[in-house]
Design a protein around this motif. Sequence first.
Motif, PDB file in Angstrom:
ATOM      1  N   PHE A  11      -0.347  16.624  -4.172  1.00  0.00           N
ATOM      2  CA  PHE A  11      -1.457  17.050  -5.019  1.00  0.00           C
ATOM      3  C   PHE A  11      -2.361  15.877  -5.396  1.00  0.00           C
ATOM      4  N   PHE A  12      -1.822  14.657  -5.446  1.00  0.00           N
ATOM      5  CA  PHE A  12      -2.680  13.480  -5.544  1.00  0.00           C
ATOM      6  C   PHE A  12      -3.558  13.371  -4.298  1.00  0.00           C
ATOM      7  N   LYS A  13      -2.933  13.529  -3.160  1.00  0.00           N
ATOM      8  CA  LYS A  13      -3.645  13.364  -1.884  1.00  0.00           C
ATOM      9  C   LYS A  13      -4.672  14.469  -1.650  1.00  0.00           C
ATOM     10  N   LYS A  14      -4.405  15.660  -2.182  1.00  0.00           N
ATOM     11  CA  LYS A  14      -5.306  16.793  -1.932  1.00  0.00           C
ATOM     12  C   LYS A  14      -6.723  16.525  -2.422  1.00  0.00           C
ATOM     13  N   SER A  15      -6.860  15.942  -3.608  1.00  0.00           N
ATOM     14  CA  SER A  15      -8.181  15.670  -4.192  1.00  0.00           C
ATOM     15  C   SER A  15      -8.861  14.464  -3.562  1.00  0.00           C
ATOM     16  N   GLU A  16      -8.050  13.539  -3.036  1.00  0.00           N
ATOM     17  CA  GLU A  16      -8.513  12.180  -2.750  1.00  0.00           C
ATOM     18  C   GLU A  16      -9.329  12.064  -1.461  1.00  0.00           C
ATOM     19  N   LYS A  17     -10.458  11.381  -1.585  1.00  0.00           N
ATOM     20  CA  LYS A  17     -11.248  10.967  -0.416  1.00  0.00           C
ATOM     21  C   LYS A  17     -11.317   9.447  -0.472  1.00  0.00           C
ATOM     22  N   ASN A  18     -10.288   8.806   0.075  1.00  0.00           N
ATOM     23  CA  ASN A  18     -10.193   7.356  -0.016  1.00  0.00           C
ATOM     24  C   ASN A  18     -11.082   6.707   1.035  1.00  0.00           C
ATOM     25  N   LEU A  19     -11.938   5.804   0.597  1.00  0.00           N
ATOM     26  CA  LEU A  19     -12.968   5.236   1.464  1.00  0.00           C
ATOM     27  C   LEU A  19     -12.715   3.785   1.849  1.00  0.00           C
ATOM     28  N   ASN A  20     -11.542   3.234   1.462  1.00  0.00           N
ATOM     29  CA  ASN A  20     -11.223   1.840   1.775  1.00  0.00           C
ATOM     30  C   ASN A  20     -10.028   1.754   2.709  1.00  0.00           C
ATOM     31  N   PHE A  21      -9.537   0.533   2.958  1.00  0.00           N
ATOM     32  CA  PHE A  21      -8.458   0.360   3.935  1.00  0.00           C
ATOM     33  C   PHE A  21      -7.187   1.096   3.529  1.00  0.00           C
ATOM     34  N   GLU A  22      -7.025   1.377   2.239  1.00  0.00           N
ATOM     35  CA  GLU A  22      -5.861   2.145   1.795  1.00  0.00           C
ATOM     36  C   GLU A  22      -5.771   3.492   2.504  1.00  0.00           C
ATOM     37  N   ALA A  23      -6.917   4.010   2.942  1.00  0.00           N
ATOM     38  CA  ALA A  23      -6.949   5.313   3.617  1.00  0.00           C
ATOM     39  C   ALA A  23      -6.118   5.317   4.896  1.00  0.00           C
ATOM     40  N   LEU A  24      -5.873   4.127   5.460  1.00  0.00           N
ATOM     41  CA  LEU A  24      -5.074   4.058   6.689  1.00  0.00           C
ATOM     42  C   LEU A  24      -3.628   4.445   6.440  1.00  0.00           C
ATOM     43  N   ASN A  25      -3.176   4.326   5.192  1.00  0.00           N
ATOM     44  CA  ASN A  25      -1.796   4.672   4.844  1.00  0.00           C
ATOM     45  C   ASN A  25      -1.743   6.137   4.431  1.00  0.00           C
ATOM     46  N   ARG A  26      -1.673   7.032   5.418  1.00  0.00           N
ATOM     47  CA  ARG A  26      -1.765   8.464   5.146  1.00  0.00           C
ATOM     48  C   ARG A  26      -0.518   9.013   4.450  1.00  0.00           C
ATOM     49  N   LYS A  27       0.556   8.240   4.438  1.00  0.00           N
ATOM     50  CA  LYS A  27       1.736   8.691   3.708  1.00  0.00           C
ATOM     51  C   LYS A  27       1.424   8.810   2.219  1.00  0.00           C
ATOM     52  N   TYR A  28       0.587   7.914   1.719  1.00  0.00           N
ATOM     53  CA  TYR A  28       0.314   7.871   0.280  1.00  0.00           C
ATOM     54  C   TYR A  28      -1.113   8.262  -0.093  1.00  0.00           C
ATOM     55  N   HIS A  29      -2.026   8.285   0.864  1.00  0.00           N
ATOM     56  CA  HIS A  29      -3.430   8.508   0.513  1.00  0.00           C
ATOM     57  C   HIS A  29      -4.053   9.658   1.291  1.00  0.00           C
ATOM     58  N   GLY A  30      -4.992  10.334   0.632  1.00  0.00           N
ATOM     59  CA  GLY A  30      -5.748  11.410   1.248  1.00  0.00           C
ATOM     60  C   GLY A  30      -7.152  10.965   1.582  1.00  0.00           C
ATOM     61  N   VAL A  31      -7.748  11.609   2.572  1.00  0.00           N
ATOM     62  CA  VAL A  31      -9.115  11.260   2.973  1.00  0.00           C
ATOM     63  C   VAL A  31     -10.027  12.485   3.037  1.00  0.00           C
ATOM     64  N   ASP A  32      -9.471  13.674   2.836  1.00  0.00           N
ATOM     65  CA  ASP A  32     -10.249  14.900   3.021  1.00  0.00           C
ATOM     66  C   ASP A  32     -10.586  15.606   1.712  1.00  0.00           C
ATOM     67  N   GLY A  33     -10.271  14.991   0.579  1.00  0.00           N
ATOM     68  CA  GLY A  33     -10.525  15.638  -0.704  1.00  0.00           C
ATOM     69  C   GLY A  33     -11.959  15.480  -1.174  1.00  0.00           C
ATOM     70  N   GLU A  34     -12.219  16.036  -2.341  1.00  0.00           N
ATOM     71  CA  GLU A  34     -13.573  15.977  -2.915  1.00  0.00           C
ATOM     72  C   GLU A  34     -13.823  14.709  -3.708  1.00  0.00           C
ATOM     73  N   GLN A  35     -12.759  14.103  -4.240  1.00  0.00           N
ATOM     74  CA  GLN A  35     -12.914  12.983  -5.169  1.00  0.00           C
ATOM     75  C   GLN A  35     -12.986  11.643  -4.451  1.00  0.00           C
TER      76      GLN A  35
END
Length: 616
Positions: free
Chosen positions: A182-206
């Motif tokens: 549910f953290f990942k669901k909202s998240e649109k991570n725009l930095n290198f952290e986005a490469l770690n898909r285990k912990y970060h989302g890239v398709d969310g609105e935020q």
Amino acid sequence: MLWQPLNLSEVCPAQTHVTACSSWGVMYLSLLVQLFGDSEDRRIQEQLRHHSHDTDRHDEQYDFIVVGAGSAGCVVANRLSANKHWKVLLLEAGMEQPDVTLVPALSTSLLGSNIDWKYSTEPDGKSCLARPGGRCSWPRGKVMGGSSSINSMVYVRGNKLDYDGWAALGNPGWSYKDVLPFFKKSEKNLNFEALNRKYHGVDGEQSVARFPYIDPSTLMMVEGLHEMGLPLLDYNAEQQLGVIQAQTFSQDGVRVSTNNAFIQPIRYKRKNLTVRVNSEAFKILIDEHNKAYGVKYIRNGKIYTAFANKEVILSGGSINTPKLLMLSGIGPKKHLSKLNIHVKQNLAVGENLQDHTSFLGIYMAMSNKTSTLVGREEIVEETKEYKQMKLKHGPMSSNGPVNVGIFLKSEPDLPAPDVQIGMHYSYLKDALAEPEVFDGTKIFPTCFYDSIYTRIQNLTPKSRGKLLLNATNPHGAPLIYANYFGDPTDMTPMIKVAQRILDIENTKAFKSRGVYIVKEHLPACRHFKWGSVEYFTCLLRQYTLTIYHPVGTCKMGPKWDRHAVVDPRLRVYGVSHLRVIDASIMPLIVRGNTNAATMMIAEKGAAFVIEEWLRD
């Protein structure tokens, strides 16, 4: 309505010499109103000839009513209105989000303005002693986006032990493994952290990103703490102990609140979503079977009634949600009976109040080559230039020294960090002479300063406060008993880290830049040796700071927990069709800033609602 800034005549003492209290301060605030006082939503509505309240009907039918368009409510309203067959009403007591909120460097200029509820704590003789009346101010967002529109934008989730701890208290489905999606669901991570898909989302609105401008003092802090042994890492991933340039709720040098991310993109497209601003709910309608079926709210002096066929969802936050529950007869029987409020359900509403605290007093002076302080003309020019930029960059596109994340342990054998350090800007002369006045008038951009100060905070406080209705005016500001240092051991981790952090001035990072810690006493603590345990204890009690993270006043817990207000699916005990989805449900405060965790709660809570009503 235009944005109205802090009224300096109300907060500046008659004989003060603090810079913000001069004619220059008045002039700068006037400039901000001129440049940024308007609202994108107002302009859109004018273009579309859209009226946010285009009916004089005083009764309205919806499937869901969401009270509060803040960090949680905007997410919930977005998710529920995605089903085109469900009519959703989103009520917000404050105004449309003004343009001034979008400028990262103006984050502190928002405090005390007309988009802040301007709450304050009750005096207790243990904390906030040097503050006017012994009260600490508690800013909360009264605006579309709520506190996500006025906070410091730092993206921190907390520690995995926080959520495993919630589950262990009898809340199945709330372990870290359960909440991570549910953290990942909202998240649109725009930095290198986005490469770690285990912990970060890239398709969310935020949007989650670093500012395009890196403040020089944040680089210095990261380098200095790394020299002292803290690892460089992403504290929202596997481990939290460490330091890094913080990610923020922003994109391209502009704040992205939950209003910007979740409501603005859909508000004028989804016909089944109604948004009402300047609309304060004051009563939940509950029938003889203890079923919630609507709310009463006031807008422009008129009272309206809205009916909910499915659920009323409270997302007003840790102050306004318990206030509304108690006004509606849901809360401590003894307290409500004293106010002649008919008790619908006897629950521990308003109890379990927790917050992160800090203190003023550790200032780091910049040398001439590291100070970012500029003249008045340049501040005006930078402010005007930011307004004109298509793609935002430069100092105003960042939040000054706030943009660094530091997590550490006060004792090496602890299972997780128990202390977070934040940084903030200051004008050294003002801060040392009149610390409480300077702290209450931070109206200038955070990127221009000649010194910085640490905000050392205990992430796992034992003290618990409470919130009560005001007997004189139950509909007014509630009484907030923060009870900071009610358990005095809460000071111990902060004092230990305060003494340890003094060594940072001996690092190469600090020495090479000529930055040093100013060992001058603050006025109320002159009688103690600077840097001693007694001195820091004095600073904690006299110059107490809130970190703006109140949680817990509608505690989530199992049925056998006599302090629980909602069950693990966030349903209010004893009142059907009523749910609380916001930071007030946290049984224990998380180790870090609370905005990301609140959005996670909103995602999970909305999923509960959708699952239950689609099943039925």
